[in-house]
Write a protein that holds these residues in place. Sequence first.
Motif, PDB file in Angstrom:
ATOM      1  N   VAL A   1      18.800 -90.837 -32.440  1.00 36.16           N
ATOM      2  CA  VAL A   1      18.263 -92.348 -32.990  1.00 36.16           C
ATOM      3  C   VAL A   1      19.319 -93.409 -32.316  1.00 36.16           C
ATOM      4  O   VAL A   1      18.883 -94.498 -31.884  1.00 36.16           O
ATOM      5  CB  VAL A   1      18.114 -92.097 -34.336  1.00 36.16           C
ATOM      6  N   CYS A   2      20.581 -92.875 -32.285  1.00 37.78           N
ATOM      7  CA  CYS A   2      21.625 -94.123 -31.715  1.00 37.78           C
ATOM      8  C   CYS A   2      21.187 -94.399 -30.509  1.00 37.78           C
ATOM      9  O   CYS A   2      21.172 -95.882 -30.154  1.00 37.78           O
ATOM     10  CB  CYS A   2      22.876 -93.690 -31.866  1.00 37.78           C
ATOM     11  N   ILE A   3      20.826 -93.548 -29.573  1.00 43.19           N
ATOM     12  CA  ILE A   3      20.643 -93.920 -28.220  1.00 43.19           C
ATOM     13  C   ILE A   3      19.288 -94.675 -27.994  1.00 43.19           C
ATOM     14  O   ILE A   3      19.203 -95.726 -27.527  1.00 43.19           O
ATOM     15  CB  ILE A   3      20.486 -92.537 -27.301  1.00 43.19           C
ATOM     16  N   GLU A   4      18.248 -93.911 -28.557  1.00 38.83           N
ATOM     17  CA  GLU A   4      16.931 -94.724 -28.515  1.00 38.83           C
ATOM     18  C   GLU A   4      17.045 -96.156 -29.183  1.00 38.83           C
ATOM     19  O   GLU A   4      16.341 -97.019 -28.600  1.00 38.83           O
ATOM     20  CB  GLU A   4      15.886 -94.091 -29.621  1.00 38.83           C
ATOM     21  N   MET A   5      17.712 -96.387 -30.111  1.00 44.78           N
ATOM     22  CA  MET A   5      17.738 -97.713 -30.824  1.00 44.78           C
ATOM     23  C   MET A   5      19.008 -98.401 -30.146  1.00 44.78           C
ATOM     24  O   MET A   5      19.167 -99.657 -30.781  1.00 44.78           O
ATOM     25  CB  MET A   5      17.949 -97.736 -32.365  1.00 44.78           C
ATOM     26  N   ASP A   6      19.832 -97.946 -29.342  1.00 42.77           N
ATOM     27  CA  ASP A   6      20.785 -98.672 -28.991  1.00 42.77           C
ATOM     28  C   ASP A   6      21.879 -99.289 -30.140  1.00 42.77           C
ATOM     29  O   ASP A   6      22.313-100.073 -30.045  1.00 42.77           O
ATOM     30  CB  ASP A   6      20.463 -99.797 -28.129  1.00 42.77           C
ATOM     31  N   LEU A   7      21.961 -98.276 -30.890  1.00 46.12           N
ATOM     32  CA  LEU A   7      22.981 -98.706 -32.222  1.00 46.12           C
ATOM     33  C   LEU A   7      24.458 -98.647 -31.834  1.00 46.12           C
ATOM     34  O   LEU A   7      24.785 -97.703 -31.239  1.00 46.12           O
ATOM     35  CB  LEU A   7      22.763 -97.511 -33.152  1.00 46.12           C
ATOM     36  N   LYS A   8      24.978 -99.532 -32.129  1.00 43.98           N
ATOM     37  CA  LYS A   8      26.217 -99.654 -31.615  1.00 43.98           C
ATOM     38  C   LYS A   8      27.423 -98.907 -32.480  1.00 43.98           C
ATOM     39  O   LYS A   8      28.702 -98.607 -32.137  1.00 43.98           O
ATOM     40  CB  LYS A   8      27.118-101.407 -31.468  1.00 43.98           C
ATOM     41  N   LEU A   9      26.934 -98.847 -33.682  1.00 46.92           N
ATOM     42  CA  LEU A   9      27.960 -98.334 -35.023  1.00 46.92           C
ATOM     43  C   LEU A   9      29.200 -99.056 -35.031  1.00 46.92           C
ATOM     44  O   LEU A   9      30.269 -98.348 -35.806  1.00 46.92           O
ATOM     45  CB  LEU A   9      28.314 -96.797 -34.473  1.00 46.92           C
ATOM     46  N   ASN A  10      29.440-100.216 -34.548  1.00 49.32           N
ATOM     47  CA  ASN A  10      30.609-100.601 -34.795  1.00 49.32           C
ATOM     48  C   ASN A  10      31.084-101.468 -36.227  1.00 49.32           C
ATOM     49  O   ASN A  10      31.851-101.860 -36.554  1.00 49.32           O
ATOM     50  CB  ASN A  10      31.117-101.964 -33.527  1.00 49.32           C
ATOM     51  N   SER A  11      29.944-101.239 -37.066  1.00 44.75           N
ATOM     52  CA  SER A  11      29.898-101.911 -38.470  1.00 44.75           C
ATOM     53  C   SER A  11      30.413-100.619 -39.432  1.00 44.75           C
ATOM     54  O   SER A  11      30.759-100.751 -40.617  1.00 44.75           O
ATOM     55  CB  SER A  11      28.835-102.198 -38.959  1.00 44.75           C
ATOM     56  N   ILE A  12      30.697 -99.362 -38.938  1.00 40.56           N
ATOM     57  CA  ILE A  12      30.919 -98.136 -39.649  1.00 40.56           C
ATOM     58  C   ILE A  12      32.414 -98.104 -39.933  1.00 40.56           C
ATOM     59  O   ILE A  12      33.290 -98.324 -39.216  1.00 40.56           O
ATOM     60  CB  ILE A  12      30.646 -96.735 -38.994  1.00 40.56           C
ATOM     61  N   GLU A  13      32.752 -98.238 -41.473  1.00 37.55           N
ATOM     62  CA  GLU A  13      33.999 -98.446 -41.849  1.00 37.55           C
ATOM     63  C   GLU A  13      34.505 -96.895 -42.438  1.00 37.55           C
ATOM     64  O   GLU A  13      35.659 -96.819 -42.640  1.00 37.55           O
ATOM     65  CB  GLU A  13      34.079 -99.241 -43.088  1.00 37.55           C
ATOM     66  N   TYR A  14      33.511 -95.937 -42.598  1.00 37.45           N
ATOM     67  CA  TYR A  14      33.927 -94.850 -43.400  1.00 37.45           C
ATOM     68  C   TYR A  14      32.966 -93.729 -43.033  1.00 37.45           C
ATOM     69  O   TYR A  14      31.758 -93.629 -42.828  1.00 37.45           O
ATOM     70  CB  TYR A  14      33.592 -95.256 -44.909  1.00 37.45           C
TER      71      TYR A  14
END
Length: 422
Positions: free
Chosen positions: A165-178
């Motif tokens: 899903v990350c790849i398909e949506m090009d999710l950056k994940l830089n908001s993940i804190e935990y």
Amino acid sequence: MANIPGFADPDDESRKDDITEKKTKPSKKGGGFQSMGLSFDVLKGITKRGYKIPTPIQRKTIPLAIEGRDVVAMARTGSGKTACFLIPLFEKLKLRIAKAGARALILSPTRELALQTLKFIKELGKFASLKAAVILGGDSMDDQFSAIHGNPDIIVATPGRFLHVCIEMDLKLNSIEYVVFDEADRLFEMGFGEQLNEIVNRLPDSRQTLLFSATLPKMLVDFAKAGLSDPVLIRLDVESKLPTELQLYFIAIRHEERLAALLVLLKNCIDSKQQTVVFAATKHHVEYLHCALDQLNISNTYIYSSLDPSARKINAAKFSQGKASVLIVTDVAARGIDIPQLDNVINFNFPAKAKLFVHRVGRCARAGRSGIAYSLVGPDEYAHLLDLHLFLGKPLTIVNSSNNDGIVGRIPQSLLEEQHEM
Ligand code: AMP
């Protein structure tokens, strides 16, 4: 975990002045959730869920995680590990923020465990009103895209599908804190290693990471050292400990008597109102036992991991709601099923590893309740039985007239024959 290089030891004397020691102090005094400095809504959720006192792993882990430390905790299912990472998560995220980018990520090895965690988020976090989404293999990708577009605060996911899903949506994940790696040993055993590293590479360095695992093989130590920052290792003596209220019975059988012995246990020894989990070696054993018990009108249901997800959900609910009193499972399927009311465990096939035995039977006699674990031991399983007793540091006692705990004995032949004929 004093003896694994690269990990801090929370009990190390030389750390007396640092945050670890300061934070665990209040809980030593009060010993309760109230003394952990939790916010009102989080405490309300804990009380509503019926938790009065923290479990040992919760007492050790929660204050450190709230302090912001990275934690590696060795904890098995049934120790209360889920609350260990959820309570600090609620404290860290506090309120719902409806903007793009989730702030917490929980990675689980199986869909059952992930759904169980989601259930805990809803119950324990009832008053935190954070939004959670699950991203699991086998579910529709379109639904998962829209779940992400709904801006959840928390994502609970299995690694393979999440990365997809990350790849398909090009999710950056830089908001993940935990970030939480739950049952990390299983994550690796199930072959998610590569995906986990890929996911970690996408996460911001500033995140807080918690890793929970029943065992800590070298591969996991390396992963934790690379992916966690100055982690504290929390280890209780869980691996070789059985619940104190649990009684163990080992029943010597001949190979062809195995099913008859199970029937004697279910019909003659166990009250039909009690909840019993039967562990079998493979899904074929599970199906076979399910058919046999159905034929004999013994209320039962079953789960194995290749069963389709909706059937698994229905069957798990049947058991947890008491509509079936016997649940037949394989080890993999049993992971992540939360059954707080369990009275008995039956090992239809003896587990080949002592740790697996502890895992299986640790599901009953929880939180002060009593419970019995019955294990059928065939001629080719004596070696495992001996190995288990060495592991537990318990003597192996062959039964005599006075029935004690931890004994090995036989079922009267007449009872076996009666069931065998059936
Ligand atoms: P877990 O190890 O997270 O799967 O939790 C095992 C079971 O213990 C679940 O049914 C939890 O709801 C329950 N539990 C967890 N923490 C506590 C607590 N402090 N008091 C009573 N029950 C708890």
